[in-house]
Design an enzyme around this catalytic site. Structure first.
Site, short mmCIF file in Angstrom:
data_model
loop_
_atom_site.label_atom_id
_atom_site.label_comp_id
_atom_site.label_asym_id
_atom_site.label_seq_id
_atom_site.Cartn_x
_atom_site.Cartn_y
_atom_site.Cartn_z
N HIS A 307 0.86 -1.20 0.00
CA HIS A 307 0.00 0.00 0.00
C HIS A 307 0.88 1.23 0.00
O HIS A 307 1.95 1.23 0.62
CB HIS A 307 -0.88 0.00 1.26
CG HIS A 307 -2.06 0.91 1.12
ND1 HIS A 307 -1.98 2.25 1.37
CD2 HIS A 307 -3.33 0.66 0.74
CE1 HIS A 307 -3.17 2.79 1.16
NE2 HIS A 307 -4.01 1.86 0.77
N ASP A 365 -7.88 -5.41 -0.03
CA ASP A 365 -8.35 -6.27 -1.12
C ASP A 365 -7.96 -7.73 -0.94
O ASP A 365 -8.36 -8.58 -1.74
CB ASP A 365 -7.77 -5.76 -2.45
CG ASP A 365 -8.31 -4.38 -2.78
OD1 ASP A 365 -7.51 -3.46 -2.98
OD2 ASP A 365 -9.55 -4.23 -2.78
C1 SDX Z 1 -6.26 0.04 -2.87
O1 SDX Z 1 -4.53 4.58 -2.03
C2 SDX Z 1 -5.40 3.94 -1.39
O2 SDX Z 1 -5.76 4.24 -0.30
C3 SDX Z 1 -6.00 2.73 -2.14
C4 SDX Z 1 -6.99 1.90 -1.36
C5 SDX Z 1 -8.26 2.65 -1.08
O3 SDX Z 1 -8.98 2.27 -0.15
O4 SDX Z 1 -8.61 3.57 -1.87
O5 SDX Z 1 -6.41 1.48 -0.13
C6 SDX Z 1 -7.41 0.65 -2.15
O6 SDX Z 1 -6.02 0.38 -4.00
C7 SDX Z 1 -5.37 -0.94 -2.12
C8 SDX Z 1 -4.13 -1.39 -2.98
C9 SDX Z 1 -4.61 -2.46 -3.94
N1 SDX Z 1 -3.57 -2.82 -4.90
C10 SDX Z 1 -2.92 -4.00 -4.85
O7 SDX Z 1 -3.08 -4.84 -3.96
C11 SDX Z 1 -1.99 -4.25 -6.02
C12 SDX Z 1 -0.63 -4.80 -5.51
N2 SDX Z 1 0.03 -3.72 -4.75
C13 SDX Z 1 1.01 -2.92 -5.48
O8 SDX Z 1 0.83 -2.77 -6.83
C14 SDX Z 1 1.50 -1.71 -4.69
O9 SDX Z 1 1.76 -2.14 -3.42
C15 SDX Z 1 0.61 -0.48 -4.63
C16 SDX Z 1 0.19 0.00 -5.98
C17 SDX Z 1 -0.61 -0.75 -3.81
C18 SDX Z 1 1.42 0.62 -3.93
O10 SDX Z 1 2.47 0.92 -4.78
P1 SDX Z 1 3.54 2.08 -4.38
O11 SDX Z 1 3.19 2.74 -3.12
O12 SDX Z 1 3.74 2.93 -5.59
O13 SDX Z 1 4.80 1.25 -4.04
P2 SDX Z 1 5.88 0.82 -5.10
O14 SDX Z 1 5.20 0.30 -6.34
O15 SDX Z 1 6.85 1.93 -5.24
O16 SDX Z 1 6.54 -0.43 -4.35
C19 SDX Z 1 7.58 -0.22 -3.41
C20 SDX Z 1 8.42 -1.49 -3.51
C21 SDX Z 1 8.83 -1.80 -4.97
O17 SDX Z 1 10.05 -2.50 -4.91
P3 SDX Z 1 11.42 -1.62 -5.23
O18 SDX Z 1 11.22 -0.97 -6.60
O19 SDX Z 1 11.50 -0.57 -4.11
O20 SDX Z 1 12.53 -2.62 -5.18
O21 SDX Z 1 7.66 -2.62 -3.07
C22 SDX Z 1 7.48 -3.53 -4.15
C23 SDX Z 1 7.76 -2.76 -5.44
O22 SDX Z 1 8.25 -3.64 -6.44
N3 SDX Z 1 6.08 -3.95 -4.10
C24 SDX Z 1 5.65 -5.21 -4.27
C25 SDX Z 1 4.26 -5.15 -4.09
N4 SDX Z 1 3.88 -3.89 -3.84
C26 SDX Z 1 5.01 -3.15 -3.85
N5 SDX Z 1 6.33 -6.37 -4.54
C27 SDX Z 1 5.55 -7.46 -4.65
N6 SDX Z 1 4.19 -7.50 -4.50
C28 SDX Z 1 3.53 -6.35 -4.22
N7 SDX Z 1 2.20 -6.39 -4.07
#
Ligand code: SDX
Length: 430
Positions: A307, A365
């Site tokens: 998140h 989720d």
């Molecule tokens: C919702 O914003 C809100 O409040 C949203 C929400 C709401 O109520 O409105 O809470 C609802 O959208 C919840 C989130 C649902 N999405 C997912 O579950 C999809 C999977 N999650 C990711 O795509 C990710 O965690 C996000 C999109 C939710 C957050 O992405 P960020 O904050 O931009 O973080 P990032 O992509 O920069 O990740 C940071 C690191 C990265 O690694 P590095 O580049 O630093 O080496 O963490 C890794 C990412 O690769 N990472 C993951 C991961 N999520 C982040 N690695 C594996 N699996 C994951 N799920």
């Protein structure tokens, strides 16, 4: 807001004092409103990871503590002791209602649950296999073609009517999108049912026989609505605010929010998460997917994990996990293989340093899809249900923006790295 402190910025051999405002909770903010005019520079924050876009009093999230407050009330208390319509009132008007206020609000919502009969024809223009989110974006956007008496955003009464209409009609529209996709007749709302029961009945009743959901299922549905109601300035709420900042009518703004929510990185994650759990299939295949999630060269991510704000447990995920156990026990599917995979995946991931170091925890989720699947919803209905719930958050934030005297059209700038000025070359000379 009063600026009690200043931040000093030195750039291009010049010093600038920027006002700093202190919130009632959360980090201080540096006001850069005048920065470009004074220093001729922009700040740069593509994903808005360090940017406050507005002043708000609706929802507060402490990502480190895993805390979510709606008008100051913790989400776990609201999920346990309140109900979705009462949370709607709280988000819209700022205080918990008295019994009289709640009865009046419930009556107003109940009496707006039907949609214009001619809109039924609008549904019939879609293919039956259209994703319900596509139908919802279209139908909600089309509401501005049917409800002209509540599209003037400068009229407080019309804003109020549009707000009630949206909250009341979204379950009806979502249920109709579902019925249309499975070739069953639409089921009209009933005024003698509570919000969640009405929605379940519109989804699962058929003319051939009545459908009366178990109260545990209605309570679980209501709790899912409560848990998704609002979440500060997330992507879809920011979309609604940006659309509203141009003066667009409320139905168009909510349609824009639905479109943004559909993405798998946001509201579409509940559908993607259940599909991922089904693809994993059995506990013994979890290590393979954990390895893929950690592999920088593999775009696969654990859906339902991570998140932007929560760097601790998403408090909604905890409540959802409890609700999943309750619903599956009731339905006699407590040995649901998907739930077993989800619980084992959560356990393994949280013991893995990759996820611990990056502070990746299950989000809202991760478990919601398991409950919805057990209730009988197809995965394609998971995000529409999220949209039904989040409508009140979008509306509350949209109203707050319109009532903010400092609000202006949102128009970000950019870091331009394209070609500098050059003269046109006639095709004969290229
Ligand atoms: C919702 O914003 C809100 O409040 C949203 C929400 C709401 O109520 O409105 O809470 C609802 O959208 C919840 C989130 C649902 N999405 C997912 O579950 C999809 C999977 N999650 C990711 O795509 C990710 O965690 C996000 C999109 C939710 C957050 O992405 P960020 O904050 O931009 O973080 P990032 O992509 O920069 O990740 C940071 C690191 C990265 O690694 P590095 O580049 O630093 O080496 O963490 C890794 C990412 O690769 N990472 C993951 C991961 N999520 C982040 N690695 C594996 N699996 C994951 N799920």
């Amino acid at each position: 807001m009063t600026d009690t402190k200043t931040a000093k910025l030195s750039i291009n051999d010049r010093d600038f004092d920027l006002p700093v405002y202190s919130p009632t909770a959360g980090p201080d903010v540096i006001d850069i409103t005048k920065l470009y005019g004074q220093a001729g520079v922009f700040t740069h924050d593509p994903g808005f990871t360090s940017t406050s876009s507005c002043v708000s009093q609706i929802t507060f999230i402490d990502g480190d503590k895993g805390e979510l407050l709606h008008r100051g009330y913790p989400i776990d208390q609201l999920a346990k002791d309140s109900n979705y319509l009462e949370v709607c009132y709280l988000l819209l008007y700022g205080e918990l209602p008295t019994a009289t206020e709640m009865a009046d609000f419930e009556t107003r919502v109940t009496r707006h649950t039907m949609i214009h009969e001619q809109m039924h024809n609008f549904f019939r223009g879609f293919r039956r296999d259209a994703h319900p989110m596509a139908t919802m974006v279209g139908v909600v956007g089309a509401m501005s073609a049917f409800y002209h008496d509540s599209t003037d955003i400068n009229d407080p009464w019309q804003r109020e009517v549009a707000s009630i209409r949206m909250i009341a009609k979204m379950p009806t529209i979502a249920a109709m999108a579902y019925k249309y996709s499975i070739g069953q007749p639409f089921v009209y709302p009933r005024n003698d049912l509570d919000y969640a029961t009405n929605f379940l009945r519109m989804c699962f009743a058929v003319p051939a026989e009545e459908y009366v959901p178990d109260p545990v299922l209605s309570r679980a549905m209501d709790r899912i609505f409560t848990l998704h109601a609002d979440h500060e300035q997330n992507a879809s709420t920011s979309t609604v605010r940006l659309a509203g900042s141009s003066g667009a009518n409320p139905f168009a703004c909510i349609a824009a929010g639905i479109a943004c929510l559909w993405g798998p990185a946001h509201g579409g994650a509940n559908q993607a998460c259940l599909e991922m759990l089904r693809e994993i299939g059995t506990v013994d295949r979890i290590p393979e997917y954990i390895a893929r999630a950690k592999d920088k060269n593999d775009p696969f991510r654990l859906m339902g994990f991570g998140h932007r704000v929560y760097k601790n447990f998403d408090p909604r995920a905890k409540v959802m996990k409890e609700s999943a156990d309750e619903v599956l026990d009731l339905l006699g599917v407590e040995n649901n293989p998907t739930l077993q995979v989800a619980k084992e995946l959560e356990k393994i991931a949280l013991e893995d340093s990759y996820f611990a170091d990056k502070k990746l925890y299950p989000n809202v989720d991760f478990y919601s899809g398991i409950i919805l699947d057990a209730m009988g919803f197809p995965t394609s209905m998971f995000t529409p249900i999220f949209a039904v719930s989040r409508t009140v958050g979008w509306i509350a934030q949209w109203k707050e923006m319109l009532n903010d005297p400092a609000a202006k059209i949102g128009r970000p700038r950019q870091l331009y790295t394209g070609p500098t000025k050059r003269d046109y070359v006639n095709i004969a000379k290229r």
